[in-house]
Motif scaffolding. Structure first.
Motif, short mmCIF file in Angstrom:
data_model
loop_
_atom_site.label_atom_id
_atom_site.label_comp_id
_atom_site.label_asym_id
_atom_site.label_seq_id
_atom_site.Cartn_x
_atom_site.Cartn_y
_atom_site.Cartn_z
N PHE A 193 62.13 1.86 34.97
CA PHE A 193 61.44 1.74 36.18
C PHE A 193 61.55 0.59 37.05
CE2 PHE A 193 58.60 4.01 32.89
CZ PHE A 193 58.90 5.25 33.20
N ARG A 194 62.51 -0.25 36.68
CA ARG A 194 62.81 -1.67 37.21
C ARG A 194 61.39 -2.25 37.83
NH1 ARG A 194 67.04 -3.26 35.81
NH2 ARG A 194 68.50 -1.57 35.19
N PRO A 195 60.34 -2.44 37.18
CA PRO A 195 58.86 -2.88 37.61
C PRO A 195 58.96 -4.28 38.00
CG PRO A 195 58.97 -2.78 35.29
CD PRO A 195 60.32 -2.46 35.62
N ASP A 196 58.29 -4.62 38.97
CA ASP A 196 58.07 -6.08 39.29
C ASP A 196 57.77 -7.02 37.95
OD1 ASP A 196 58.36 -5.04 41.55
OD2 ASP A 196 56.37 -5.69 42.67
N MET A 197 56.67 -6.26 37.30
CA MET A 197 56.26 -6.89 35.95
C MET A 197 55.83 -5.81 34.92
SD MET A 197 53.88 -10.12 37.22
CE MET A 197 52.45 -9.16 37.75
N ALA A 198 55.76 -6.07 33.72
CA ALA A 198 55.33 -5.11 32.81
C ALA A 198 54.61 -5.92 31.68
CB ALA A 198 56.20 -4.33 32.22
N THR B 161 38.46 -8.02 14.82
CA THR B 161 38.36 -9.60 14.62
C THR B 161 38.77 -10.16 15.98
OG1 THR B 161 40.77 -9.31 14.06
CG2 THR B 161 39.16 -9.26 12.20
N GLY B 162 39.56 -9.64 16.66
CA GLY B 162 40.03 -10.22 18.07
C GLY B 162 41.32 -10.80 17.77
N GLU B 163 41.98 -10.38 16.46
CA GLU B 163 43.45 -10.99 16.17
C GLU B 163 44.30 -10.36 17.11
OE1 GLU B 163 44.18 -11.43 11.76
OE2 GLU B 163 42.77 -9.79 12.04
N ILE B 164 45.20 -10.90 17.62
CA ILE B 164 46.49 -10.39 18.62
C ILE B 164 47.26 -10.01 17.66
CG2 ILE B 164 48.01 -10.84 20.48
CD1 ILE B 164 45.19 -11.50 21.65
N LEU B 165 47.78 -8.60 17.81
CA LEU B 165 48.86 -8.24 16.89
C LEU B 165 50.20 -8.26 17.41
CD1 LEU B 165 46.83 -5.26 15.27
CD2 LEU B 165 47.29 -7.31 14.45
N GLY B 166 50.32 -8.12 19.04
CA GLY B 166 51.66 -8.28 19.59
C GLY B 166 50.91 -8.55 20.95
N MET B 167 51.79 -9.24 21.66
CA MET B 167 51.98 -9.32 23.18
C MET B 167 53.17 -9.68 23.66
SD MET B 167 49.66 -12.99 23.29
CE MET B 167 49.31 -12.95 24.99
N SER B 168 53.46 -9.07 24.73
CA SER B 168 54.63 -9.09 25.52
C SER B 168 54.55 -9.03 26.98
CB SER B 168 55.68 -8.33 24.89
OG SER B 168 56.98 -8.70 25.47
N SER B 169 55.37 -9.57 27.75
CA SER B 169 55.62 -9.16 29.12
C SER B 169 57.08 -9.56 29.56
CB SER B 169 54.64 -10.05 29.93
OG SER B 169 54.85 -11.47 29.61
N THR B 170 57.36 -8.64 30.72
CA THR B 170 58.43 -8.89 31.19
C THR B 170 58.11 -9.31 32.78
OG1 THR B 170 60.61 -7.93 31.60
CG2 THR B 170 58.95 -6.55 32.01
N ASP C 250 53.85 -2.78 36.45
CA ASP C 250 53.64 -3.19 37.83
C ASP C 250 54.60 -2.59 38.82
OD1 ASP C 250 52.99 -4.49 40.23
OD2 ASP C 250 53.24 -6.46 39.49
N ASN C 251 54.30 -1.86 39.76
CA ASN C 251 55.16 -1.23 40.71
C ASN C 251 56.44 -0.54 40.12
OD1 ASN C 251 56.08 -0.55 42.99
ND2 ASN C 251 56.95 -2.59 43.68
N PRO C 252 56.26 0.36 39.12
CA PRO C 252 57.29 1.10 38.67
C PRO C 252 58.07 2.06 39.65
CG PRO C 252 55.50 2.01 38.11
CD PRO C 252 54.93 1.10 38.55
N LYS C 253 59.41 1.99 39.69
CA LYS C 253 60.09 2.77 40.45
C LYS C 253 60.53 4.06 40.01
CE LYS C 253 60.43 -1.42 42.80
NZ LYS C 253 59.87 -2.40 41.80
N ASN C 254 60.99 5.05 40.70
CA ASN C 254 61.38 6.34 40.39
C ASN C 254 60.56 6.94 39.35
OD1 ASN C 254 63.82 5.05 41.38
ND2 ASN C 254 64.28 4.22 39.31
N THR C 255 59.27 7.14 39.60
CA THR C 255 58.25 7.74 38.77
C THR C 255 57.32 8.38 39.47
OG1 THR C 255 57.03 7.72 36.66
CG2 THR C 255 57.23 5.87 38.08
#
Lengths: 358, 633
Positions: free
Chosen positions: B238-243, B252-261, B531-536
């Motif tokens: 999708f070549r997004p601005d962000m994801a 519990t509030g434990e973060i199991l995974g977090m990522s961004s691009t 954020d702002n995916p293209k071609n979809t």
């Protein structure tokens, strides 16, 4: 002859040789690539001194009574000569040596003895002199101040003070009036003030011994290095040859600060040993002075003894940080050939006095 | 004067002069006993030279002990100039080995210092260079081990982990925040030297370095890998601005995974610009949430009992007029008559406008506050945003109406995830956290972090209703593509129009999906935003949910979530495969088994008439026409 005195001096000197080896071997190896360099010279002087002491102990002390003026004149000339560049050589900042190769002779050492001989004779020649300021004390003080002045020109404050105080001590036992000492003390304080005004570095020396860390790299340097030897040695010491401070931290540890190394390697035991030997020496000297019946030999024995003991006390008090650095060696223990020779010769005179009266 | 008087004065002076001797002995005693400690430590400082041994930096590990930030051992060159004998030669040889000029090397070799680090040319030496220097065997030339930070998974969790500088000092992220724990205590080889710097022949003191403490995260590497992989896919597709993606344990509030691009490789952080390095989007980004926010509105409405979502009905004509503003439903013509449960399934905006109106602005905005919007969640990471919520005095009817379906408030992903966690976990709003514990190098825990309850927002009854409602969205509504056979999954899609300078951008959306798994007893809340995916297609249900489904499958596997009973059956679409439950035919004879397995293709193994084993086992669900293997004897 007083065998205890004789043995004490031998023990002190031999202990000195061992300690000179321990404290100087690193420097000697660094400077001359021969760790025995200093101890070899000192050993040679000890041998010579030993025979000089025996020899002198056989010369009747009346000899000095007879030739006291000539002896005094001779040492006066030497004191003048040593100040002339080209004849006297500078060591450790003072023009106080006649250098012959690596041998050196300090005329101020001879001046001390000759002045004691002169004063002893002068005071013993008439009972009246001691009671009269102008007839007795003034001429002596004049000569002493002349010598003191010459020594201060080198300059060598430590030797000058020993010479001066030794004569004062003879005047005291001779029975000089107490008012004289009060006046002298007053003059002395003025003198000290003048000396400080002339050379303000002396004031720094005085203050730096109270807190050497104030000027740790300057005036406090030596005393700090000395304390770094004594303190970490602990009560029992680090053991013979194990000093760390002798590894270039303490400058020339075989001379003025040899007692630091003794305290570092042998702890308070070593300090007690050295102090005890000096007290025995002192005591035996006192016994000799008391036993001799002639006034001249009493003054002479006491004077010789006093200047040795006073020098030892000054050196030890400097090393442990009780008084400012004055630059005097520890008799019999510090490295220094002419000093050892003169000290042993002086003991020879004492031994002769003991030979004649015991 | 009598001779006796002289003798007396001599004795007096003897006694007087005994005093300084006593003083001297006492003084030596004083120095060696009372000043011993002080002087000994001063003197040791003077005598000793330290060859520093660098302590290993503590590791950063995931919840199962997988190392995320590790150390690589490298070699560095250290000189002790005083011990170098032939300085000219040493300078020449080292300069040629290190490939630097003679004069540069000379500065190091001739420096008047006790220990000289050849920085930076002599740091982090390769094995070959280190070996060459070793072979020279010069005095005063030492090679010491140094540790270099190494991130084996490269850009995985990069924003959270952060990175370190050349001296292993934490510069960003957890590396910076927990620098005091991670930094070890350097050791040393301490030796005595003379005043010229030469080593004395005395035993050296070895002070072992103490490794830094390990930081154990709540992150699960498998979940993290999954979201990182999908982040890469999203970028490719999708070549997004962000994801961004975020997985939290709602209990519990434990973060199991977090990522961004965009993200970065902390091994080479210097290559990235500061925005990329510093923006940890799941906690930093702030934007209008869109439809995922409807979960909050509905939970509030249920809690306030303004509606019975199963019985109360709403007619959607496709648009609603609020104070002259026409608010349209995304579906032209509207959804017609529906229950409020279906309003959520259909993500019907006019329905939520109604819910907002039923609640009124005081109640809705008080719930928005209580769910934690407009304030930082207090996660143990730097760089958290706090979003913007209308102040109540500026909320008019239009703002109330739009806020109810997720337009107007600006919120962060972590706020949304924590709010939805509270919606499904029985009503408890927790403070999220990523550091689970700190342990020393022997792995004994020195500090443990546990869940921090901020407040109870809704009742457990409301929470139970919301879990069913969210499950319906996935089974029957906009989240259908995320449906996983046999698992109860709740969720909500969102498509938020982006604003710039107060106007909405055209064809520029943040598409998001919020999921809960399993919805009957939530183990994970998962949020994905592009954020702002293209071609979809401009609808989140087509863009985010297939990706979300893959991540959900990985979460199920990573957390060993068992299959659940009693799920809401999915509505079939034309391209959906019909699923049948496999009957248990073990022990039956072949003919009977065949009768039971009409919907499946049968493959037999072995000879005989009785089924002694089957694969797959009974109870599993398979597509119509799948193969069943029967073992006969």
């Amino acid at each position: 002859m007083d065998k205890i005195l004789f043995l004490t001096v031998i023990v002190l000197s031999i202990f000195g040789l061992f300690m000179i080896y321990s404290s100087s071997s690193i420097w000697a190896d660094y400077k001359f690539h021969d760790s025995f360099h200093y101890v070899k010279y000192q050993g040679l002087f000890f041998l010579v001194g030993f025979f000089v002491m025996i020899f002198i102990s056989k010369i009747p002390y009346q000899f000095y009574y007879r030739y006291s003026n000539i002896i005094l004149g001779f040492s006066f000339v030497l004191l003048i000569l040593v100040l002339i560049p080209g004849i006297g050589s500078i060591r450790n900042g003072s023009r106080s040596w006649f250098g012959i190769g690596s041998f050196g002779i300090q005329p101020s050492e001879a001046a001390k003895i000759s002045l004691i001989i002169f004063t002893s004779k002068y005071l013993s020649s008439s009972e009246d002199y001691i009671q009269s300021f102008w007839k007795g004390l003034f001429p002596i003080l004049g000569v002493v101040l002349l010598f003191f002045g010459l020594i201060m020109l080198q300059p060598d404050l430590g030797t000058g003070m020993i010479l001066f105080i030794s004569i004062i001590a003879i005047l005291f036992i001779a029975g000089a009036d107490f008012r004289f000492f009060l006046g002298g003390g007053f003059l002395g304080i003025i003198g000290v003030i003048i000396l400080i005004v002339i050379a303000p570095y002396r004031m720094q020396r005085i203050t730096s011994f109270i807190d050497p860390w104030k000027d740790a790299l300057g005036t406090g340097f030596q005393i700090i290095q000395s304390l770094y030897a004594i303190g970490p040695g602990g009560l029992l010491g680090t053991g013979y040859l194990n000093s760390i401070q002798k590894h270039f931290y303490l400058p020339e540890p075989q001379t003025d600060f040899i007692f630091s190394i003794i305290a570092e390697e042998f702890g308070v035991v070593g300090a007690l040993f050295v102090a005890t030997l000096f007290i025995i020496l002192f005591y035996r000297g006192i016994v000799i002075a008391n036993r001799t019946e002639e006034v001249f030999s009493k003054y002479l024995a006491f004077g010789i003894l006093f200047q040795i003991i006073f020098q030892a006390i000054m050196n030890l008090m400097v090393v442990v940080g009780l008084i400012p650095v004055t630059g005097v060696t520890l008799p019999f223990l510090s490295y220094g050939g002419s000093s050892l020779l003169v000290s042993m010769a002086s003991i020879g005179i004492l031994l002769n006095i003991s030979r004649n009266h015991s | 004067m009598f001779v006796g008087e002289i003798d007396k004065r001599i004795r007096i002076l003897f006694l007087i002069l005994l005093v300084p001797f006593i003083l001297i002995i006492l003084r030596v005693f004083y120095i060696q006993v009372f000043q011993y400690k002080k002087l000994n430590s001063y003197a040791r400082d003077l005598w000793s030279r330290d060859l520093e041994l660098e302590a290993d930096r503590g590791k950063i590990l995931d919840r199962n002990g997988v190392v995320l930030a590790d150390n690589l051992t490298t070699t560095s060159l250290i000189l002790i100039p005083n011990q170098i004998k032939n300085k000219e030669k040493v300078t020449k040889e080292l300069a040629s080995i290190l490939g630097i000029s003679f004069s540069d090397m000379k500065k190091h070799v001739y420096r008047k210092t006790s220990i000289e680090r050849v920085h930076p040319e002599g740091r982090r030496l390769s094995y070959e260079i280190a070996e060459k220097i070793q072979k020279l065997g010069f005095d005063g030339v030492y090679l010491v081990k140094e540790a270099k930070r190494y991130y084996p998974y490269k850009d995985l969790l990069s924003h959270t982990l952060g990175y370190v500088g050349i001296d292993n000092q934490g510069l960003s992220g957890l590396e910076l925040q927990y620098d005091a724990y991670l930094t070890g205590k350097n050791g040393a080889i301490q030796y005595f030297s003379d005043a010229h710097g030469n080593r004395l022949q005395m035993s050296d003191v070895y002070i072992a370095p103490v490794a830094g403490m390990n930081v154990n995260l709540t992150i699960d590497i498998e979940i993290q890998k999954s979201i990182e992989r999908e982040m890469d896919n999203i970028v490719d597709m999708f070549r997004p601005d962000m994801a961004l993606a975020l997985v939290v344990n709602p209990k519990t509030g434990e973060i199991l995974g977090m990522s961004s691009t965009p993200d970065f490789d902390p091994n080479q952080y210097q290559k990235y610009d500061s925005a990329t390095l510093s923006r940890n989007l799941p906690i930093w980004a702030s934007y209008e949430p869109g439809s995922t926010f409807k979960v909050v509105t509905m939970a509030s409405a249920v809690e306030e009992k303004v509606v019975d979502i199963f019985k109360d009905r709403f007619y959607d004509a496709g648009k609603v007029n609020v104070d002259g503003s026409v608010l349209k439903c995304w579906k032209a013509g509207g959804h017609g008559d529906q229950t409020f449960l279906e309003v959520l399934q259909n993500s019907c905006n006019p329905g939520f406008v109604r819910l907002g109106q039923l609640l009124g602005k005081e109640r809705l905005f008080s719930y928005i506050d209580r769910f934690g919007f407009g304030e930082k969640t207090g996660i143990d990471l730097n760089g958290e945003g706090q979003g913007i919520i209308f102040p109540l005095n500026r909320v008019g009817n239009v703002e109330l109406a739009t806020s109810a379906f997720g337009q107007g408030p600006s919120v962060t992903p972590i706020q949304q995830v924590m709010a939805v966690s509270a919606v499904v976990n029985g009503g408890y709003l927790y403070q999220p956290y990523v550091v689970k514990s700190i342990s020393d190098h022997t792995n004994s825990v020195v500090k443990e972090y546990s869940k921090v309850l901020k407040r109870k927002v809704i009742s457990s009854e409301t929470s139970a209703i919301m879990r069913i409602a969210l499950e319906h969205v996935v089974a029957k509504g906009g989240g259908k593509s995320a449906y996983i056979e046999g698992y109860r999954i709740g969720g909500k899609t969102g498509t938020a129009q982006k604003q710039e300078n107060g106007t909405y951008l055209v064809n520029n959306y943040i598409m998001s999906f919020m999921a809960v798994v399993p919805s009957n007893d939530p183990e994970a809340v998962f949020y994905l935003a592009i954020d702002n995916p293209k071609n979809t297609a401009m609808l989140s249900s087509y863009t985010t949910t297939p990706i979300a489904r893959r991540i959900l499958l990985d979460i199920i596997e990573a957390l060993h979530i068992p299959k659940q009973e009693g799920e809401v059956e999915k509505d079939l679409e034309w391209n959906d495969k019909v699923m049948y439950e496999v009957p248990n035919v073990v022990g039956k004879d072949f003919a009977e088994a065949k009768k039971n397995l009409v919907n499946f293709k049968i493959i037999t193994e072995g000879e005989g008439n009785t089924v002694f084993e089957q694969s797959p086992k009974g109870g599993e669900k398979l597509e119509d026409g799948s193969s069943i293997r029967l073992f006969l004897k």
